[in-house]
Design a protein around this motif. Sequence first.
Motif, short mmCIF file in Angstrom:
data_model
loop_
_atom_site.label_atom_id
_atom_site.label_comp_id
_atom_site.label_asym_id
_atom_site.label_seq_id
_atom_site.Cartn_x
_atom_site.Cartn_y
_atom_site.Cartn_z
N VAL A 254 0.87 -1.17 0.00
CA VAL A 254 0.00 0.00 0.00
C VAL A 254 0.91 1.22 0.00
O VAL A 254 1.82 1.33 0.81
CB VAL A 254 -0.97 -0.02 1.20
CG1 VAL A 254 -0.23 -0.11 2.52
CG2 VAL A 254 -1.89 1.19 1.18
N PHE A 255 0.68 2.13 -0.96
CA PHE A 255 1.60 3.22 -1.23
C PHE A 255 3.00 2.63 -1.47
O PHE A 255 3.17 1.85 -2.39
CB PHE A 255 1.56 4.26 -0.11
CG PHE A 255 0.23 4.98 -0.06
CD1 PHE A 255 -0.01 6.04 -0.91
CD2 PHE A 255 -0.77 4.57 0.81
CE1 PHE A 255 -1.24 6.69 -0.90
CE2 PHE A 255 -2.00 5.22 0.83
CZ PHE A 255 -2.23 6.28 -0.02
N ASP A 256 4.00 2.93 -0.64
CA ASP A 256 5.33 2.34 -0.87
C ASP A 256 5.72 1.39 0.25
O ASP A 256 6.89 1.12 0.46
CB ASP A 256 6.39 3.43 -1.05
CG ASP A 256 6.70 4.17 0.25
OD1 ASP A 256 5.84 4.16 1.16
OD2 ASP A 256 7.79 4.76 0.36
N LEU A 257 4.73 0.87 0.99
CA LEU A 257 4.99 0.00 2.13
C LEU A 257 4.68 -1.46 1.80
O LEU A 257 3.62 -1.76 1.23
CB LEU A 257 4.14 0.42 3.33
CG LEU A 257 4.30 1.85 3.85
CD1 LEU A 257 3.29 2.11 4.95
CD2 LEU A 257 5.72 2.08 4.35
N LEU A 258 5.60 -2.36 2.15
CA LEU A 258 5.35 -3.80 2.10
C LEU A 258 4.89 -4.23 3.48
O LEU A 258 5.63 -4.08 4.47
CB LEU A 258 6.61 -4.55 1.69
CG LEU A 258 6.50 -6.08 1.63
CD1 LEU A 258 5.51 -6.51 0.57
CD2 LEU A 258 7.87 -6.71 1.39
N VAL A 259 3.67 -4.76 3.58
CA VAL A 259 3.02 -5.03 4.86
C VAL A 259 2.61 -6.49 4.94
O VAL A 259 2.16 -7.07 3.95
CB VAL A 259 1.78 -4.12 5.05
CG1 VAL A 259 1.09 -4.40 6.38
CG2 VAL A 259 2.17 -2.66 4.94
N ARG A 260 2.76 -7.07 6.14
CA ARG A 260 2.25 -8.43 6.39
C ARG A 260 1.29 -8.39 7.57
O ARG A 260 1.55 -7.74 8.58
CB ARG A 260 3.39 -9.40 6.68
CG ARG A 260 2.88 -10.79 7.09
CD ARG A 260 3.99 -11.82 7.10
NE ARG A 260 5.09 -11.46 7.97
CZ ARG A 260 6.21 -12.19 8.10
NH1 ARG A 260 6.35 -13.31 7.41
NH2 ARG A 260 7.18 -11.80 8.90
N LEU A 261 0.16 -9.09 7.42
CA LEU A 261 -0.77 -9.29 8.53
C LEU A 261 -0.43 -10.62 9.18
O LEU A 261 -0.43 -11.65 8.50
CB LEU A 261 -2.21 -9.27 8.04
CG LEU A 261 -2.66 -7.99 7.32
CD1 LEU A 261 -4.13 -8.08 6.94
CD2 LEU A 261 -2.41 -6.76 8.17
N LYS A 262 -0.15 -10.62 10.48
CA LYS A 262 0.33 -11.83 11.14
C LYS A 262 -0.32 -11.98 12.51
O LYS A 262 -0.92 -11.05 13.04
CB LYS A 262 1.86 -11.79 11.28
CG LYS A 262 2.37 -10.58 12.04
CD LYS A 262 3.90 -10.50 12.04
CE LYS A 262 4.52 -11.66 12.76
NZ LYS A 262 5.98 -11.50 12.94
N ASN A 263 -0.17 -13.18 13.08
CA ASN A 263 -0.65 -13.50 14.43
C ASN A 263 -2.11 -13.11 14.62
O ASN A 263 -2.43 -12.22 15.39
CB ASN A 263 0.22 -12.80 15.49
CG ASN A 263 1.68 -13.18 15.39
OD1 ASN A 263 2.01 -14.30 15.02
ND2 ASN A 263 2.56 -12.25 15.72
N PRO A 264 -3.03 -13.79 13.91
CA PRO A 264 -4.45 -13.45 14.06
C PRO A 264 -4.91 -13.59 15.50
O PRO A 264 -4.51 -14.48 16.23
CB PRO A 264 -5.16 -14.45 13.15
CG PRO A 264 -4.16 -15.53 12.88
CD PRO A 264 -2.82 -14.91 12.98
N VAL A 265 -5.77 -12.66 15.90
CA VAL A 265 -6.25 -12.58 17.28
C VAL A 265 -7.61 -13.26 17.37
O VAL A 265 -8.45 -13.14 16.49
CB VAL A 265 -6.37 -11.10 17.71
CG1 VAL A 265 -6.85 -11.00 19.16
CG2 VAL A 265 -5.04 -10.39 17.54
N GLU A 266 -7.83 -14.00 18.45
CA GLU A 266 -9.13 -14.63 18.68
C GLU A 266 -10.13 -13.55 19.08
O GLU A 266 -10.10 -13.03 20.19
CB GLU A 266 -9.02 -15.68 19.80
CG GLU A 266 -8.25 -16.93 19.42
CD GLU A 266 -8.98 -17.77 18.38
OE1 GLU A 266 -10.21 -17.65 18.30
OE2 GLU A 266 -8.31 -18.54 17.67
N CYS A 267 -10.98 -13.19 18.14
CA CYS A 267 -11.92 -12.12 18.40
C CYS A 267 -13.06 -12.24 17.41
O CYS A 267 -12.83 -12.47 16.22
CB CYS A 267 -11.22 -10.76 18.25
SG CYS A 267 -12.22 -9.38 18.78
#
Length: 276
Positions: A254-267
């Motif tokens: 997104v824009f110039d950032l490489l992002v990872r979504l990690k460690n999903p939360v129980e919610c």
Amino acid sequence: MDMKFLLILTLITAASAQKCRGTFFNNKYYNMEVLKEGLNRVKQMIYSSKENSVYFIYDQGGILYNGGAGYYNLNNHQAGFFMGIRNATSLAVDNNKNRIYIGCAEGLYAVTDGNLPERFPISEPILSLYYKDDLYFTNIRRKVYKFDLDGVKLVPEMRYDFADNIIVDDDNNLFFLKDKKVNRVKLDTGAPAFEVTEFPVNLMTMDVDGKLYVATNDGIYLYNRYKYALDKISNLKNVKALSFDKKWDPIYVVFDLLVRLKNPVECYEDNDAFFK
């Protein structure tokens, strides 16, 4: 306020609710990790399970298009790019052979061990690539071909159609992006294609389970193969590239950032309310 900090804060708050913390994606809330900054004008990204790396196409700038191919290793966090490939346009991965295909204005390259590109016998400009048992590609005229042991052949179902981007799933469906709309055709049947989306789509991708995702200006959608429809799964906007690692964690630009979504939360919350 720093623009990147404001962006990250906006992404977190837009994807969070009062009871759950984190970034919402496909019925889960994740922690967000910025892996790298400075990835300018990324156009496509794929994931290699053998290397545990993402490979991406980016525009190096200039008056004319000057696409480069780069990579980021999720194990050692090292980044680099491939020399000698002019005007790179597209990527595909064969995880069984640990091979990355790179399409460009001059044709096709393959990368194996050592990250050294090797020229393949296709010399015409390539627009997009996808690997599923065989290599599929579109040329500059937006026609779809298959490259296998018998050589290069036009995909019969696409004889009278055009594609800007292509994906083949486990059910032998060819999804193709044409003028920012997703279409689907069943291969080896002679059946006509039909439109999947009525709204504009920016990109298509698949996860390690062969599920199709699309990114729009409005968020991320998952293709429901039983309803032949798209279900919205995230409000993430401005996503330029999207892939998934072997843990099914989303990785995106997104824009110039490489992002990872990690460690999903129980919610758990009312997801219908989340998208309102």
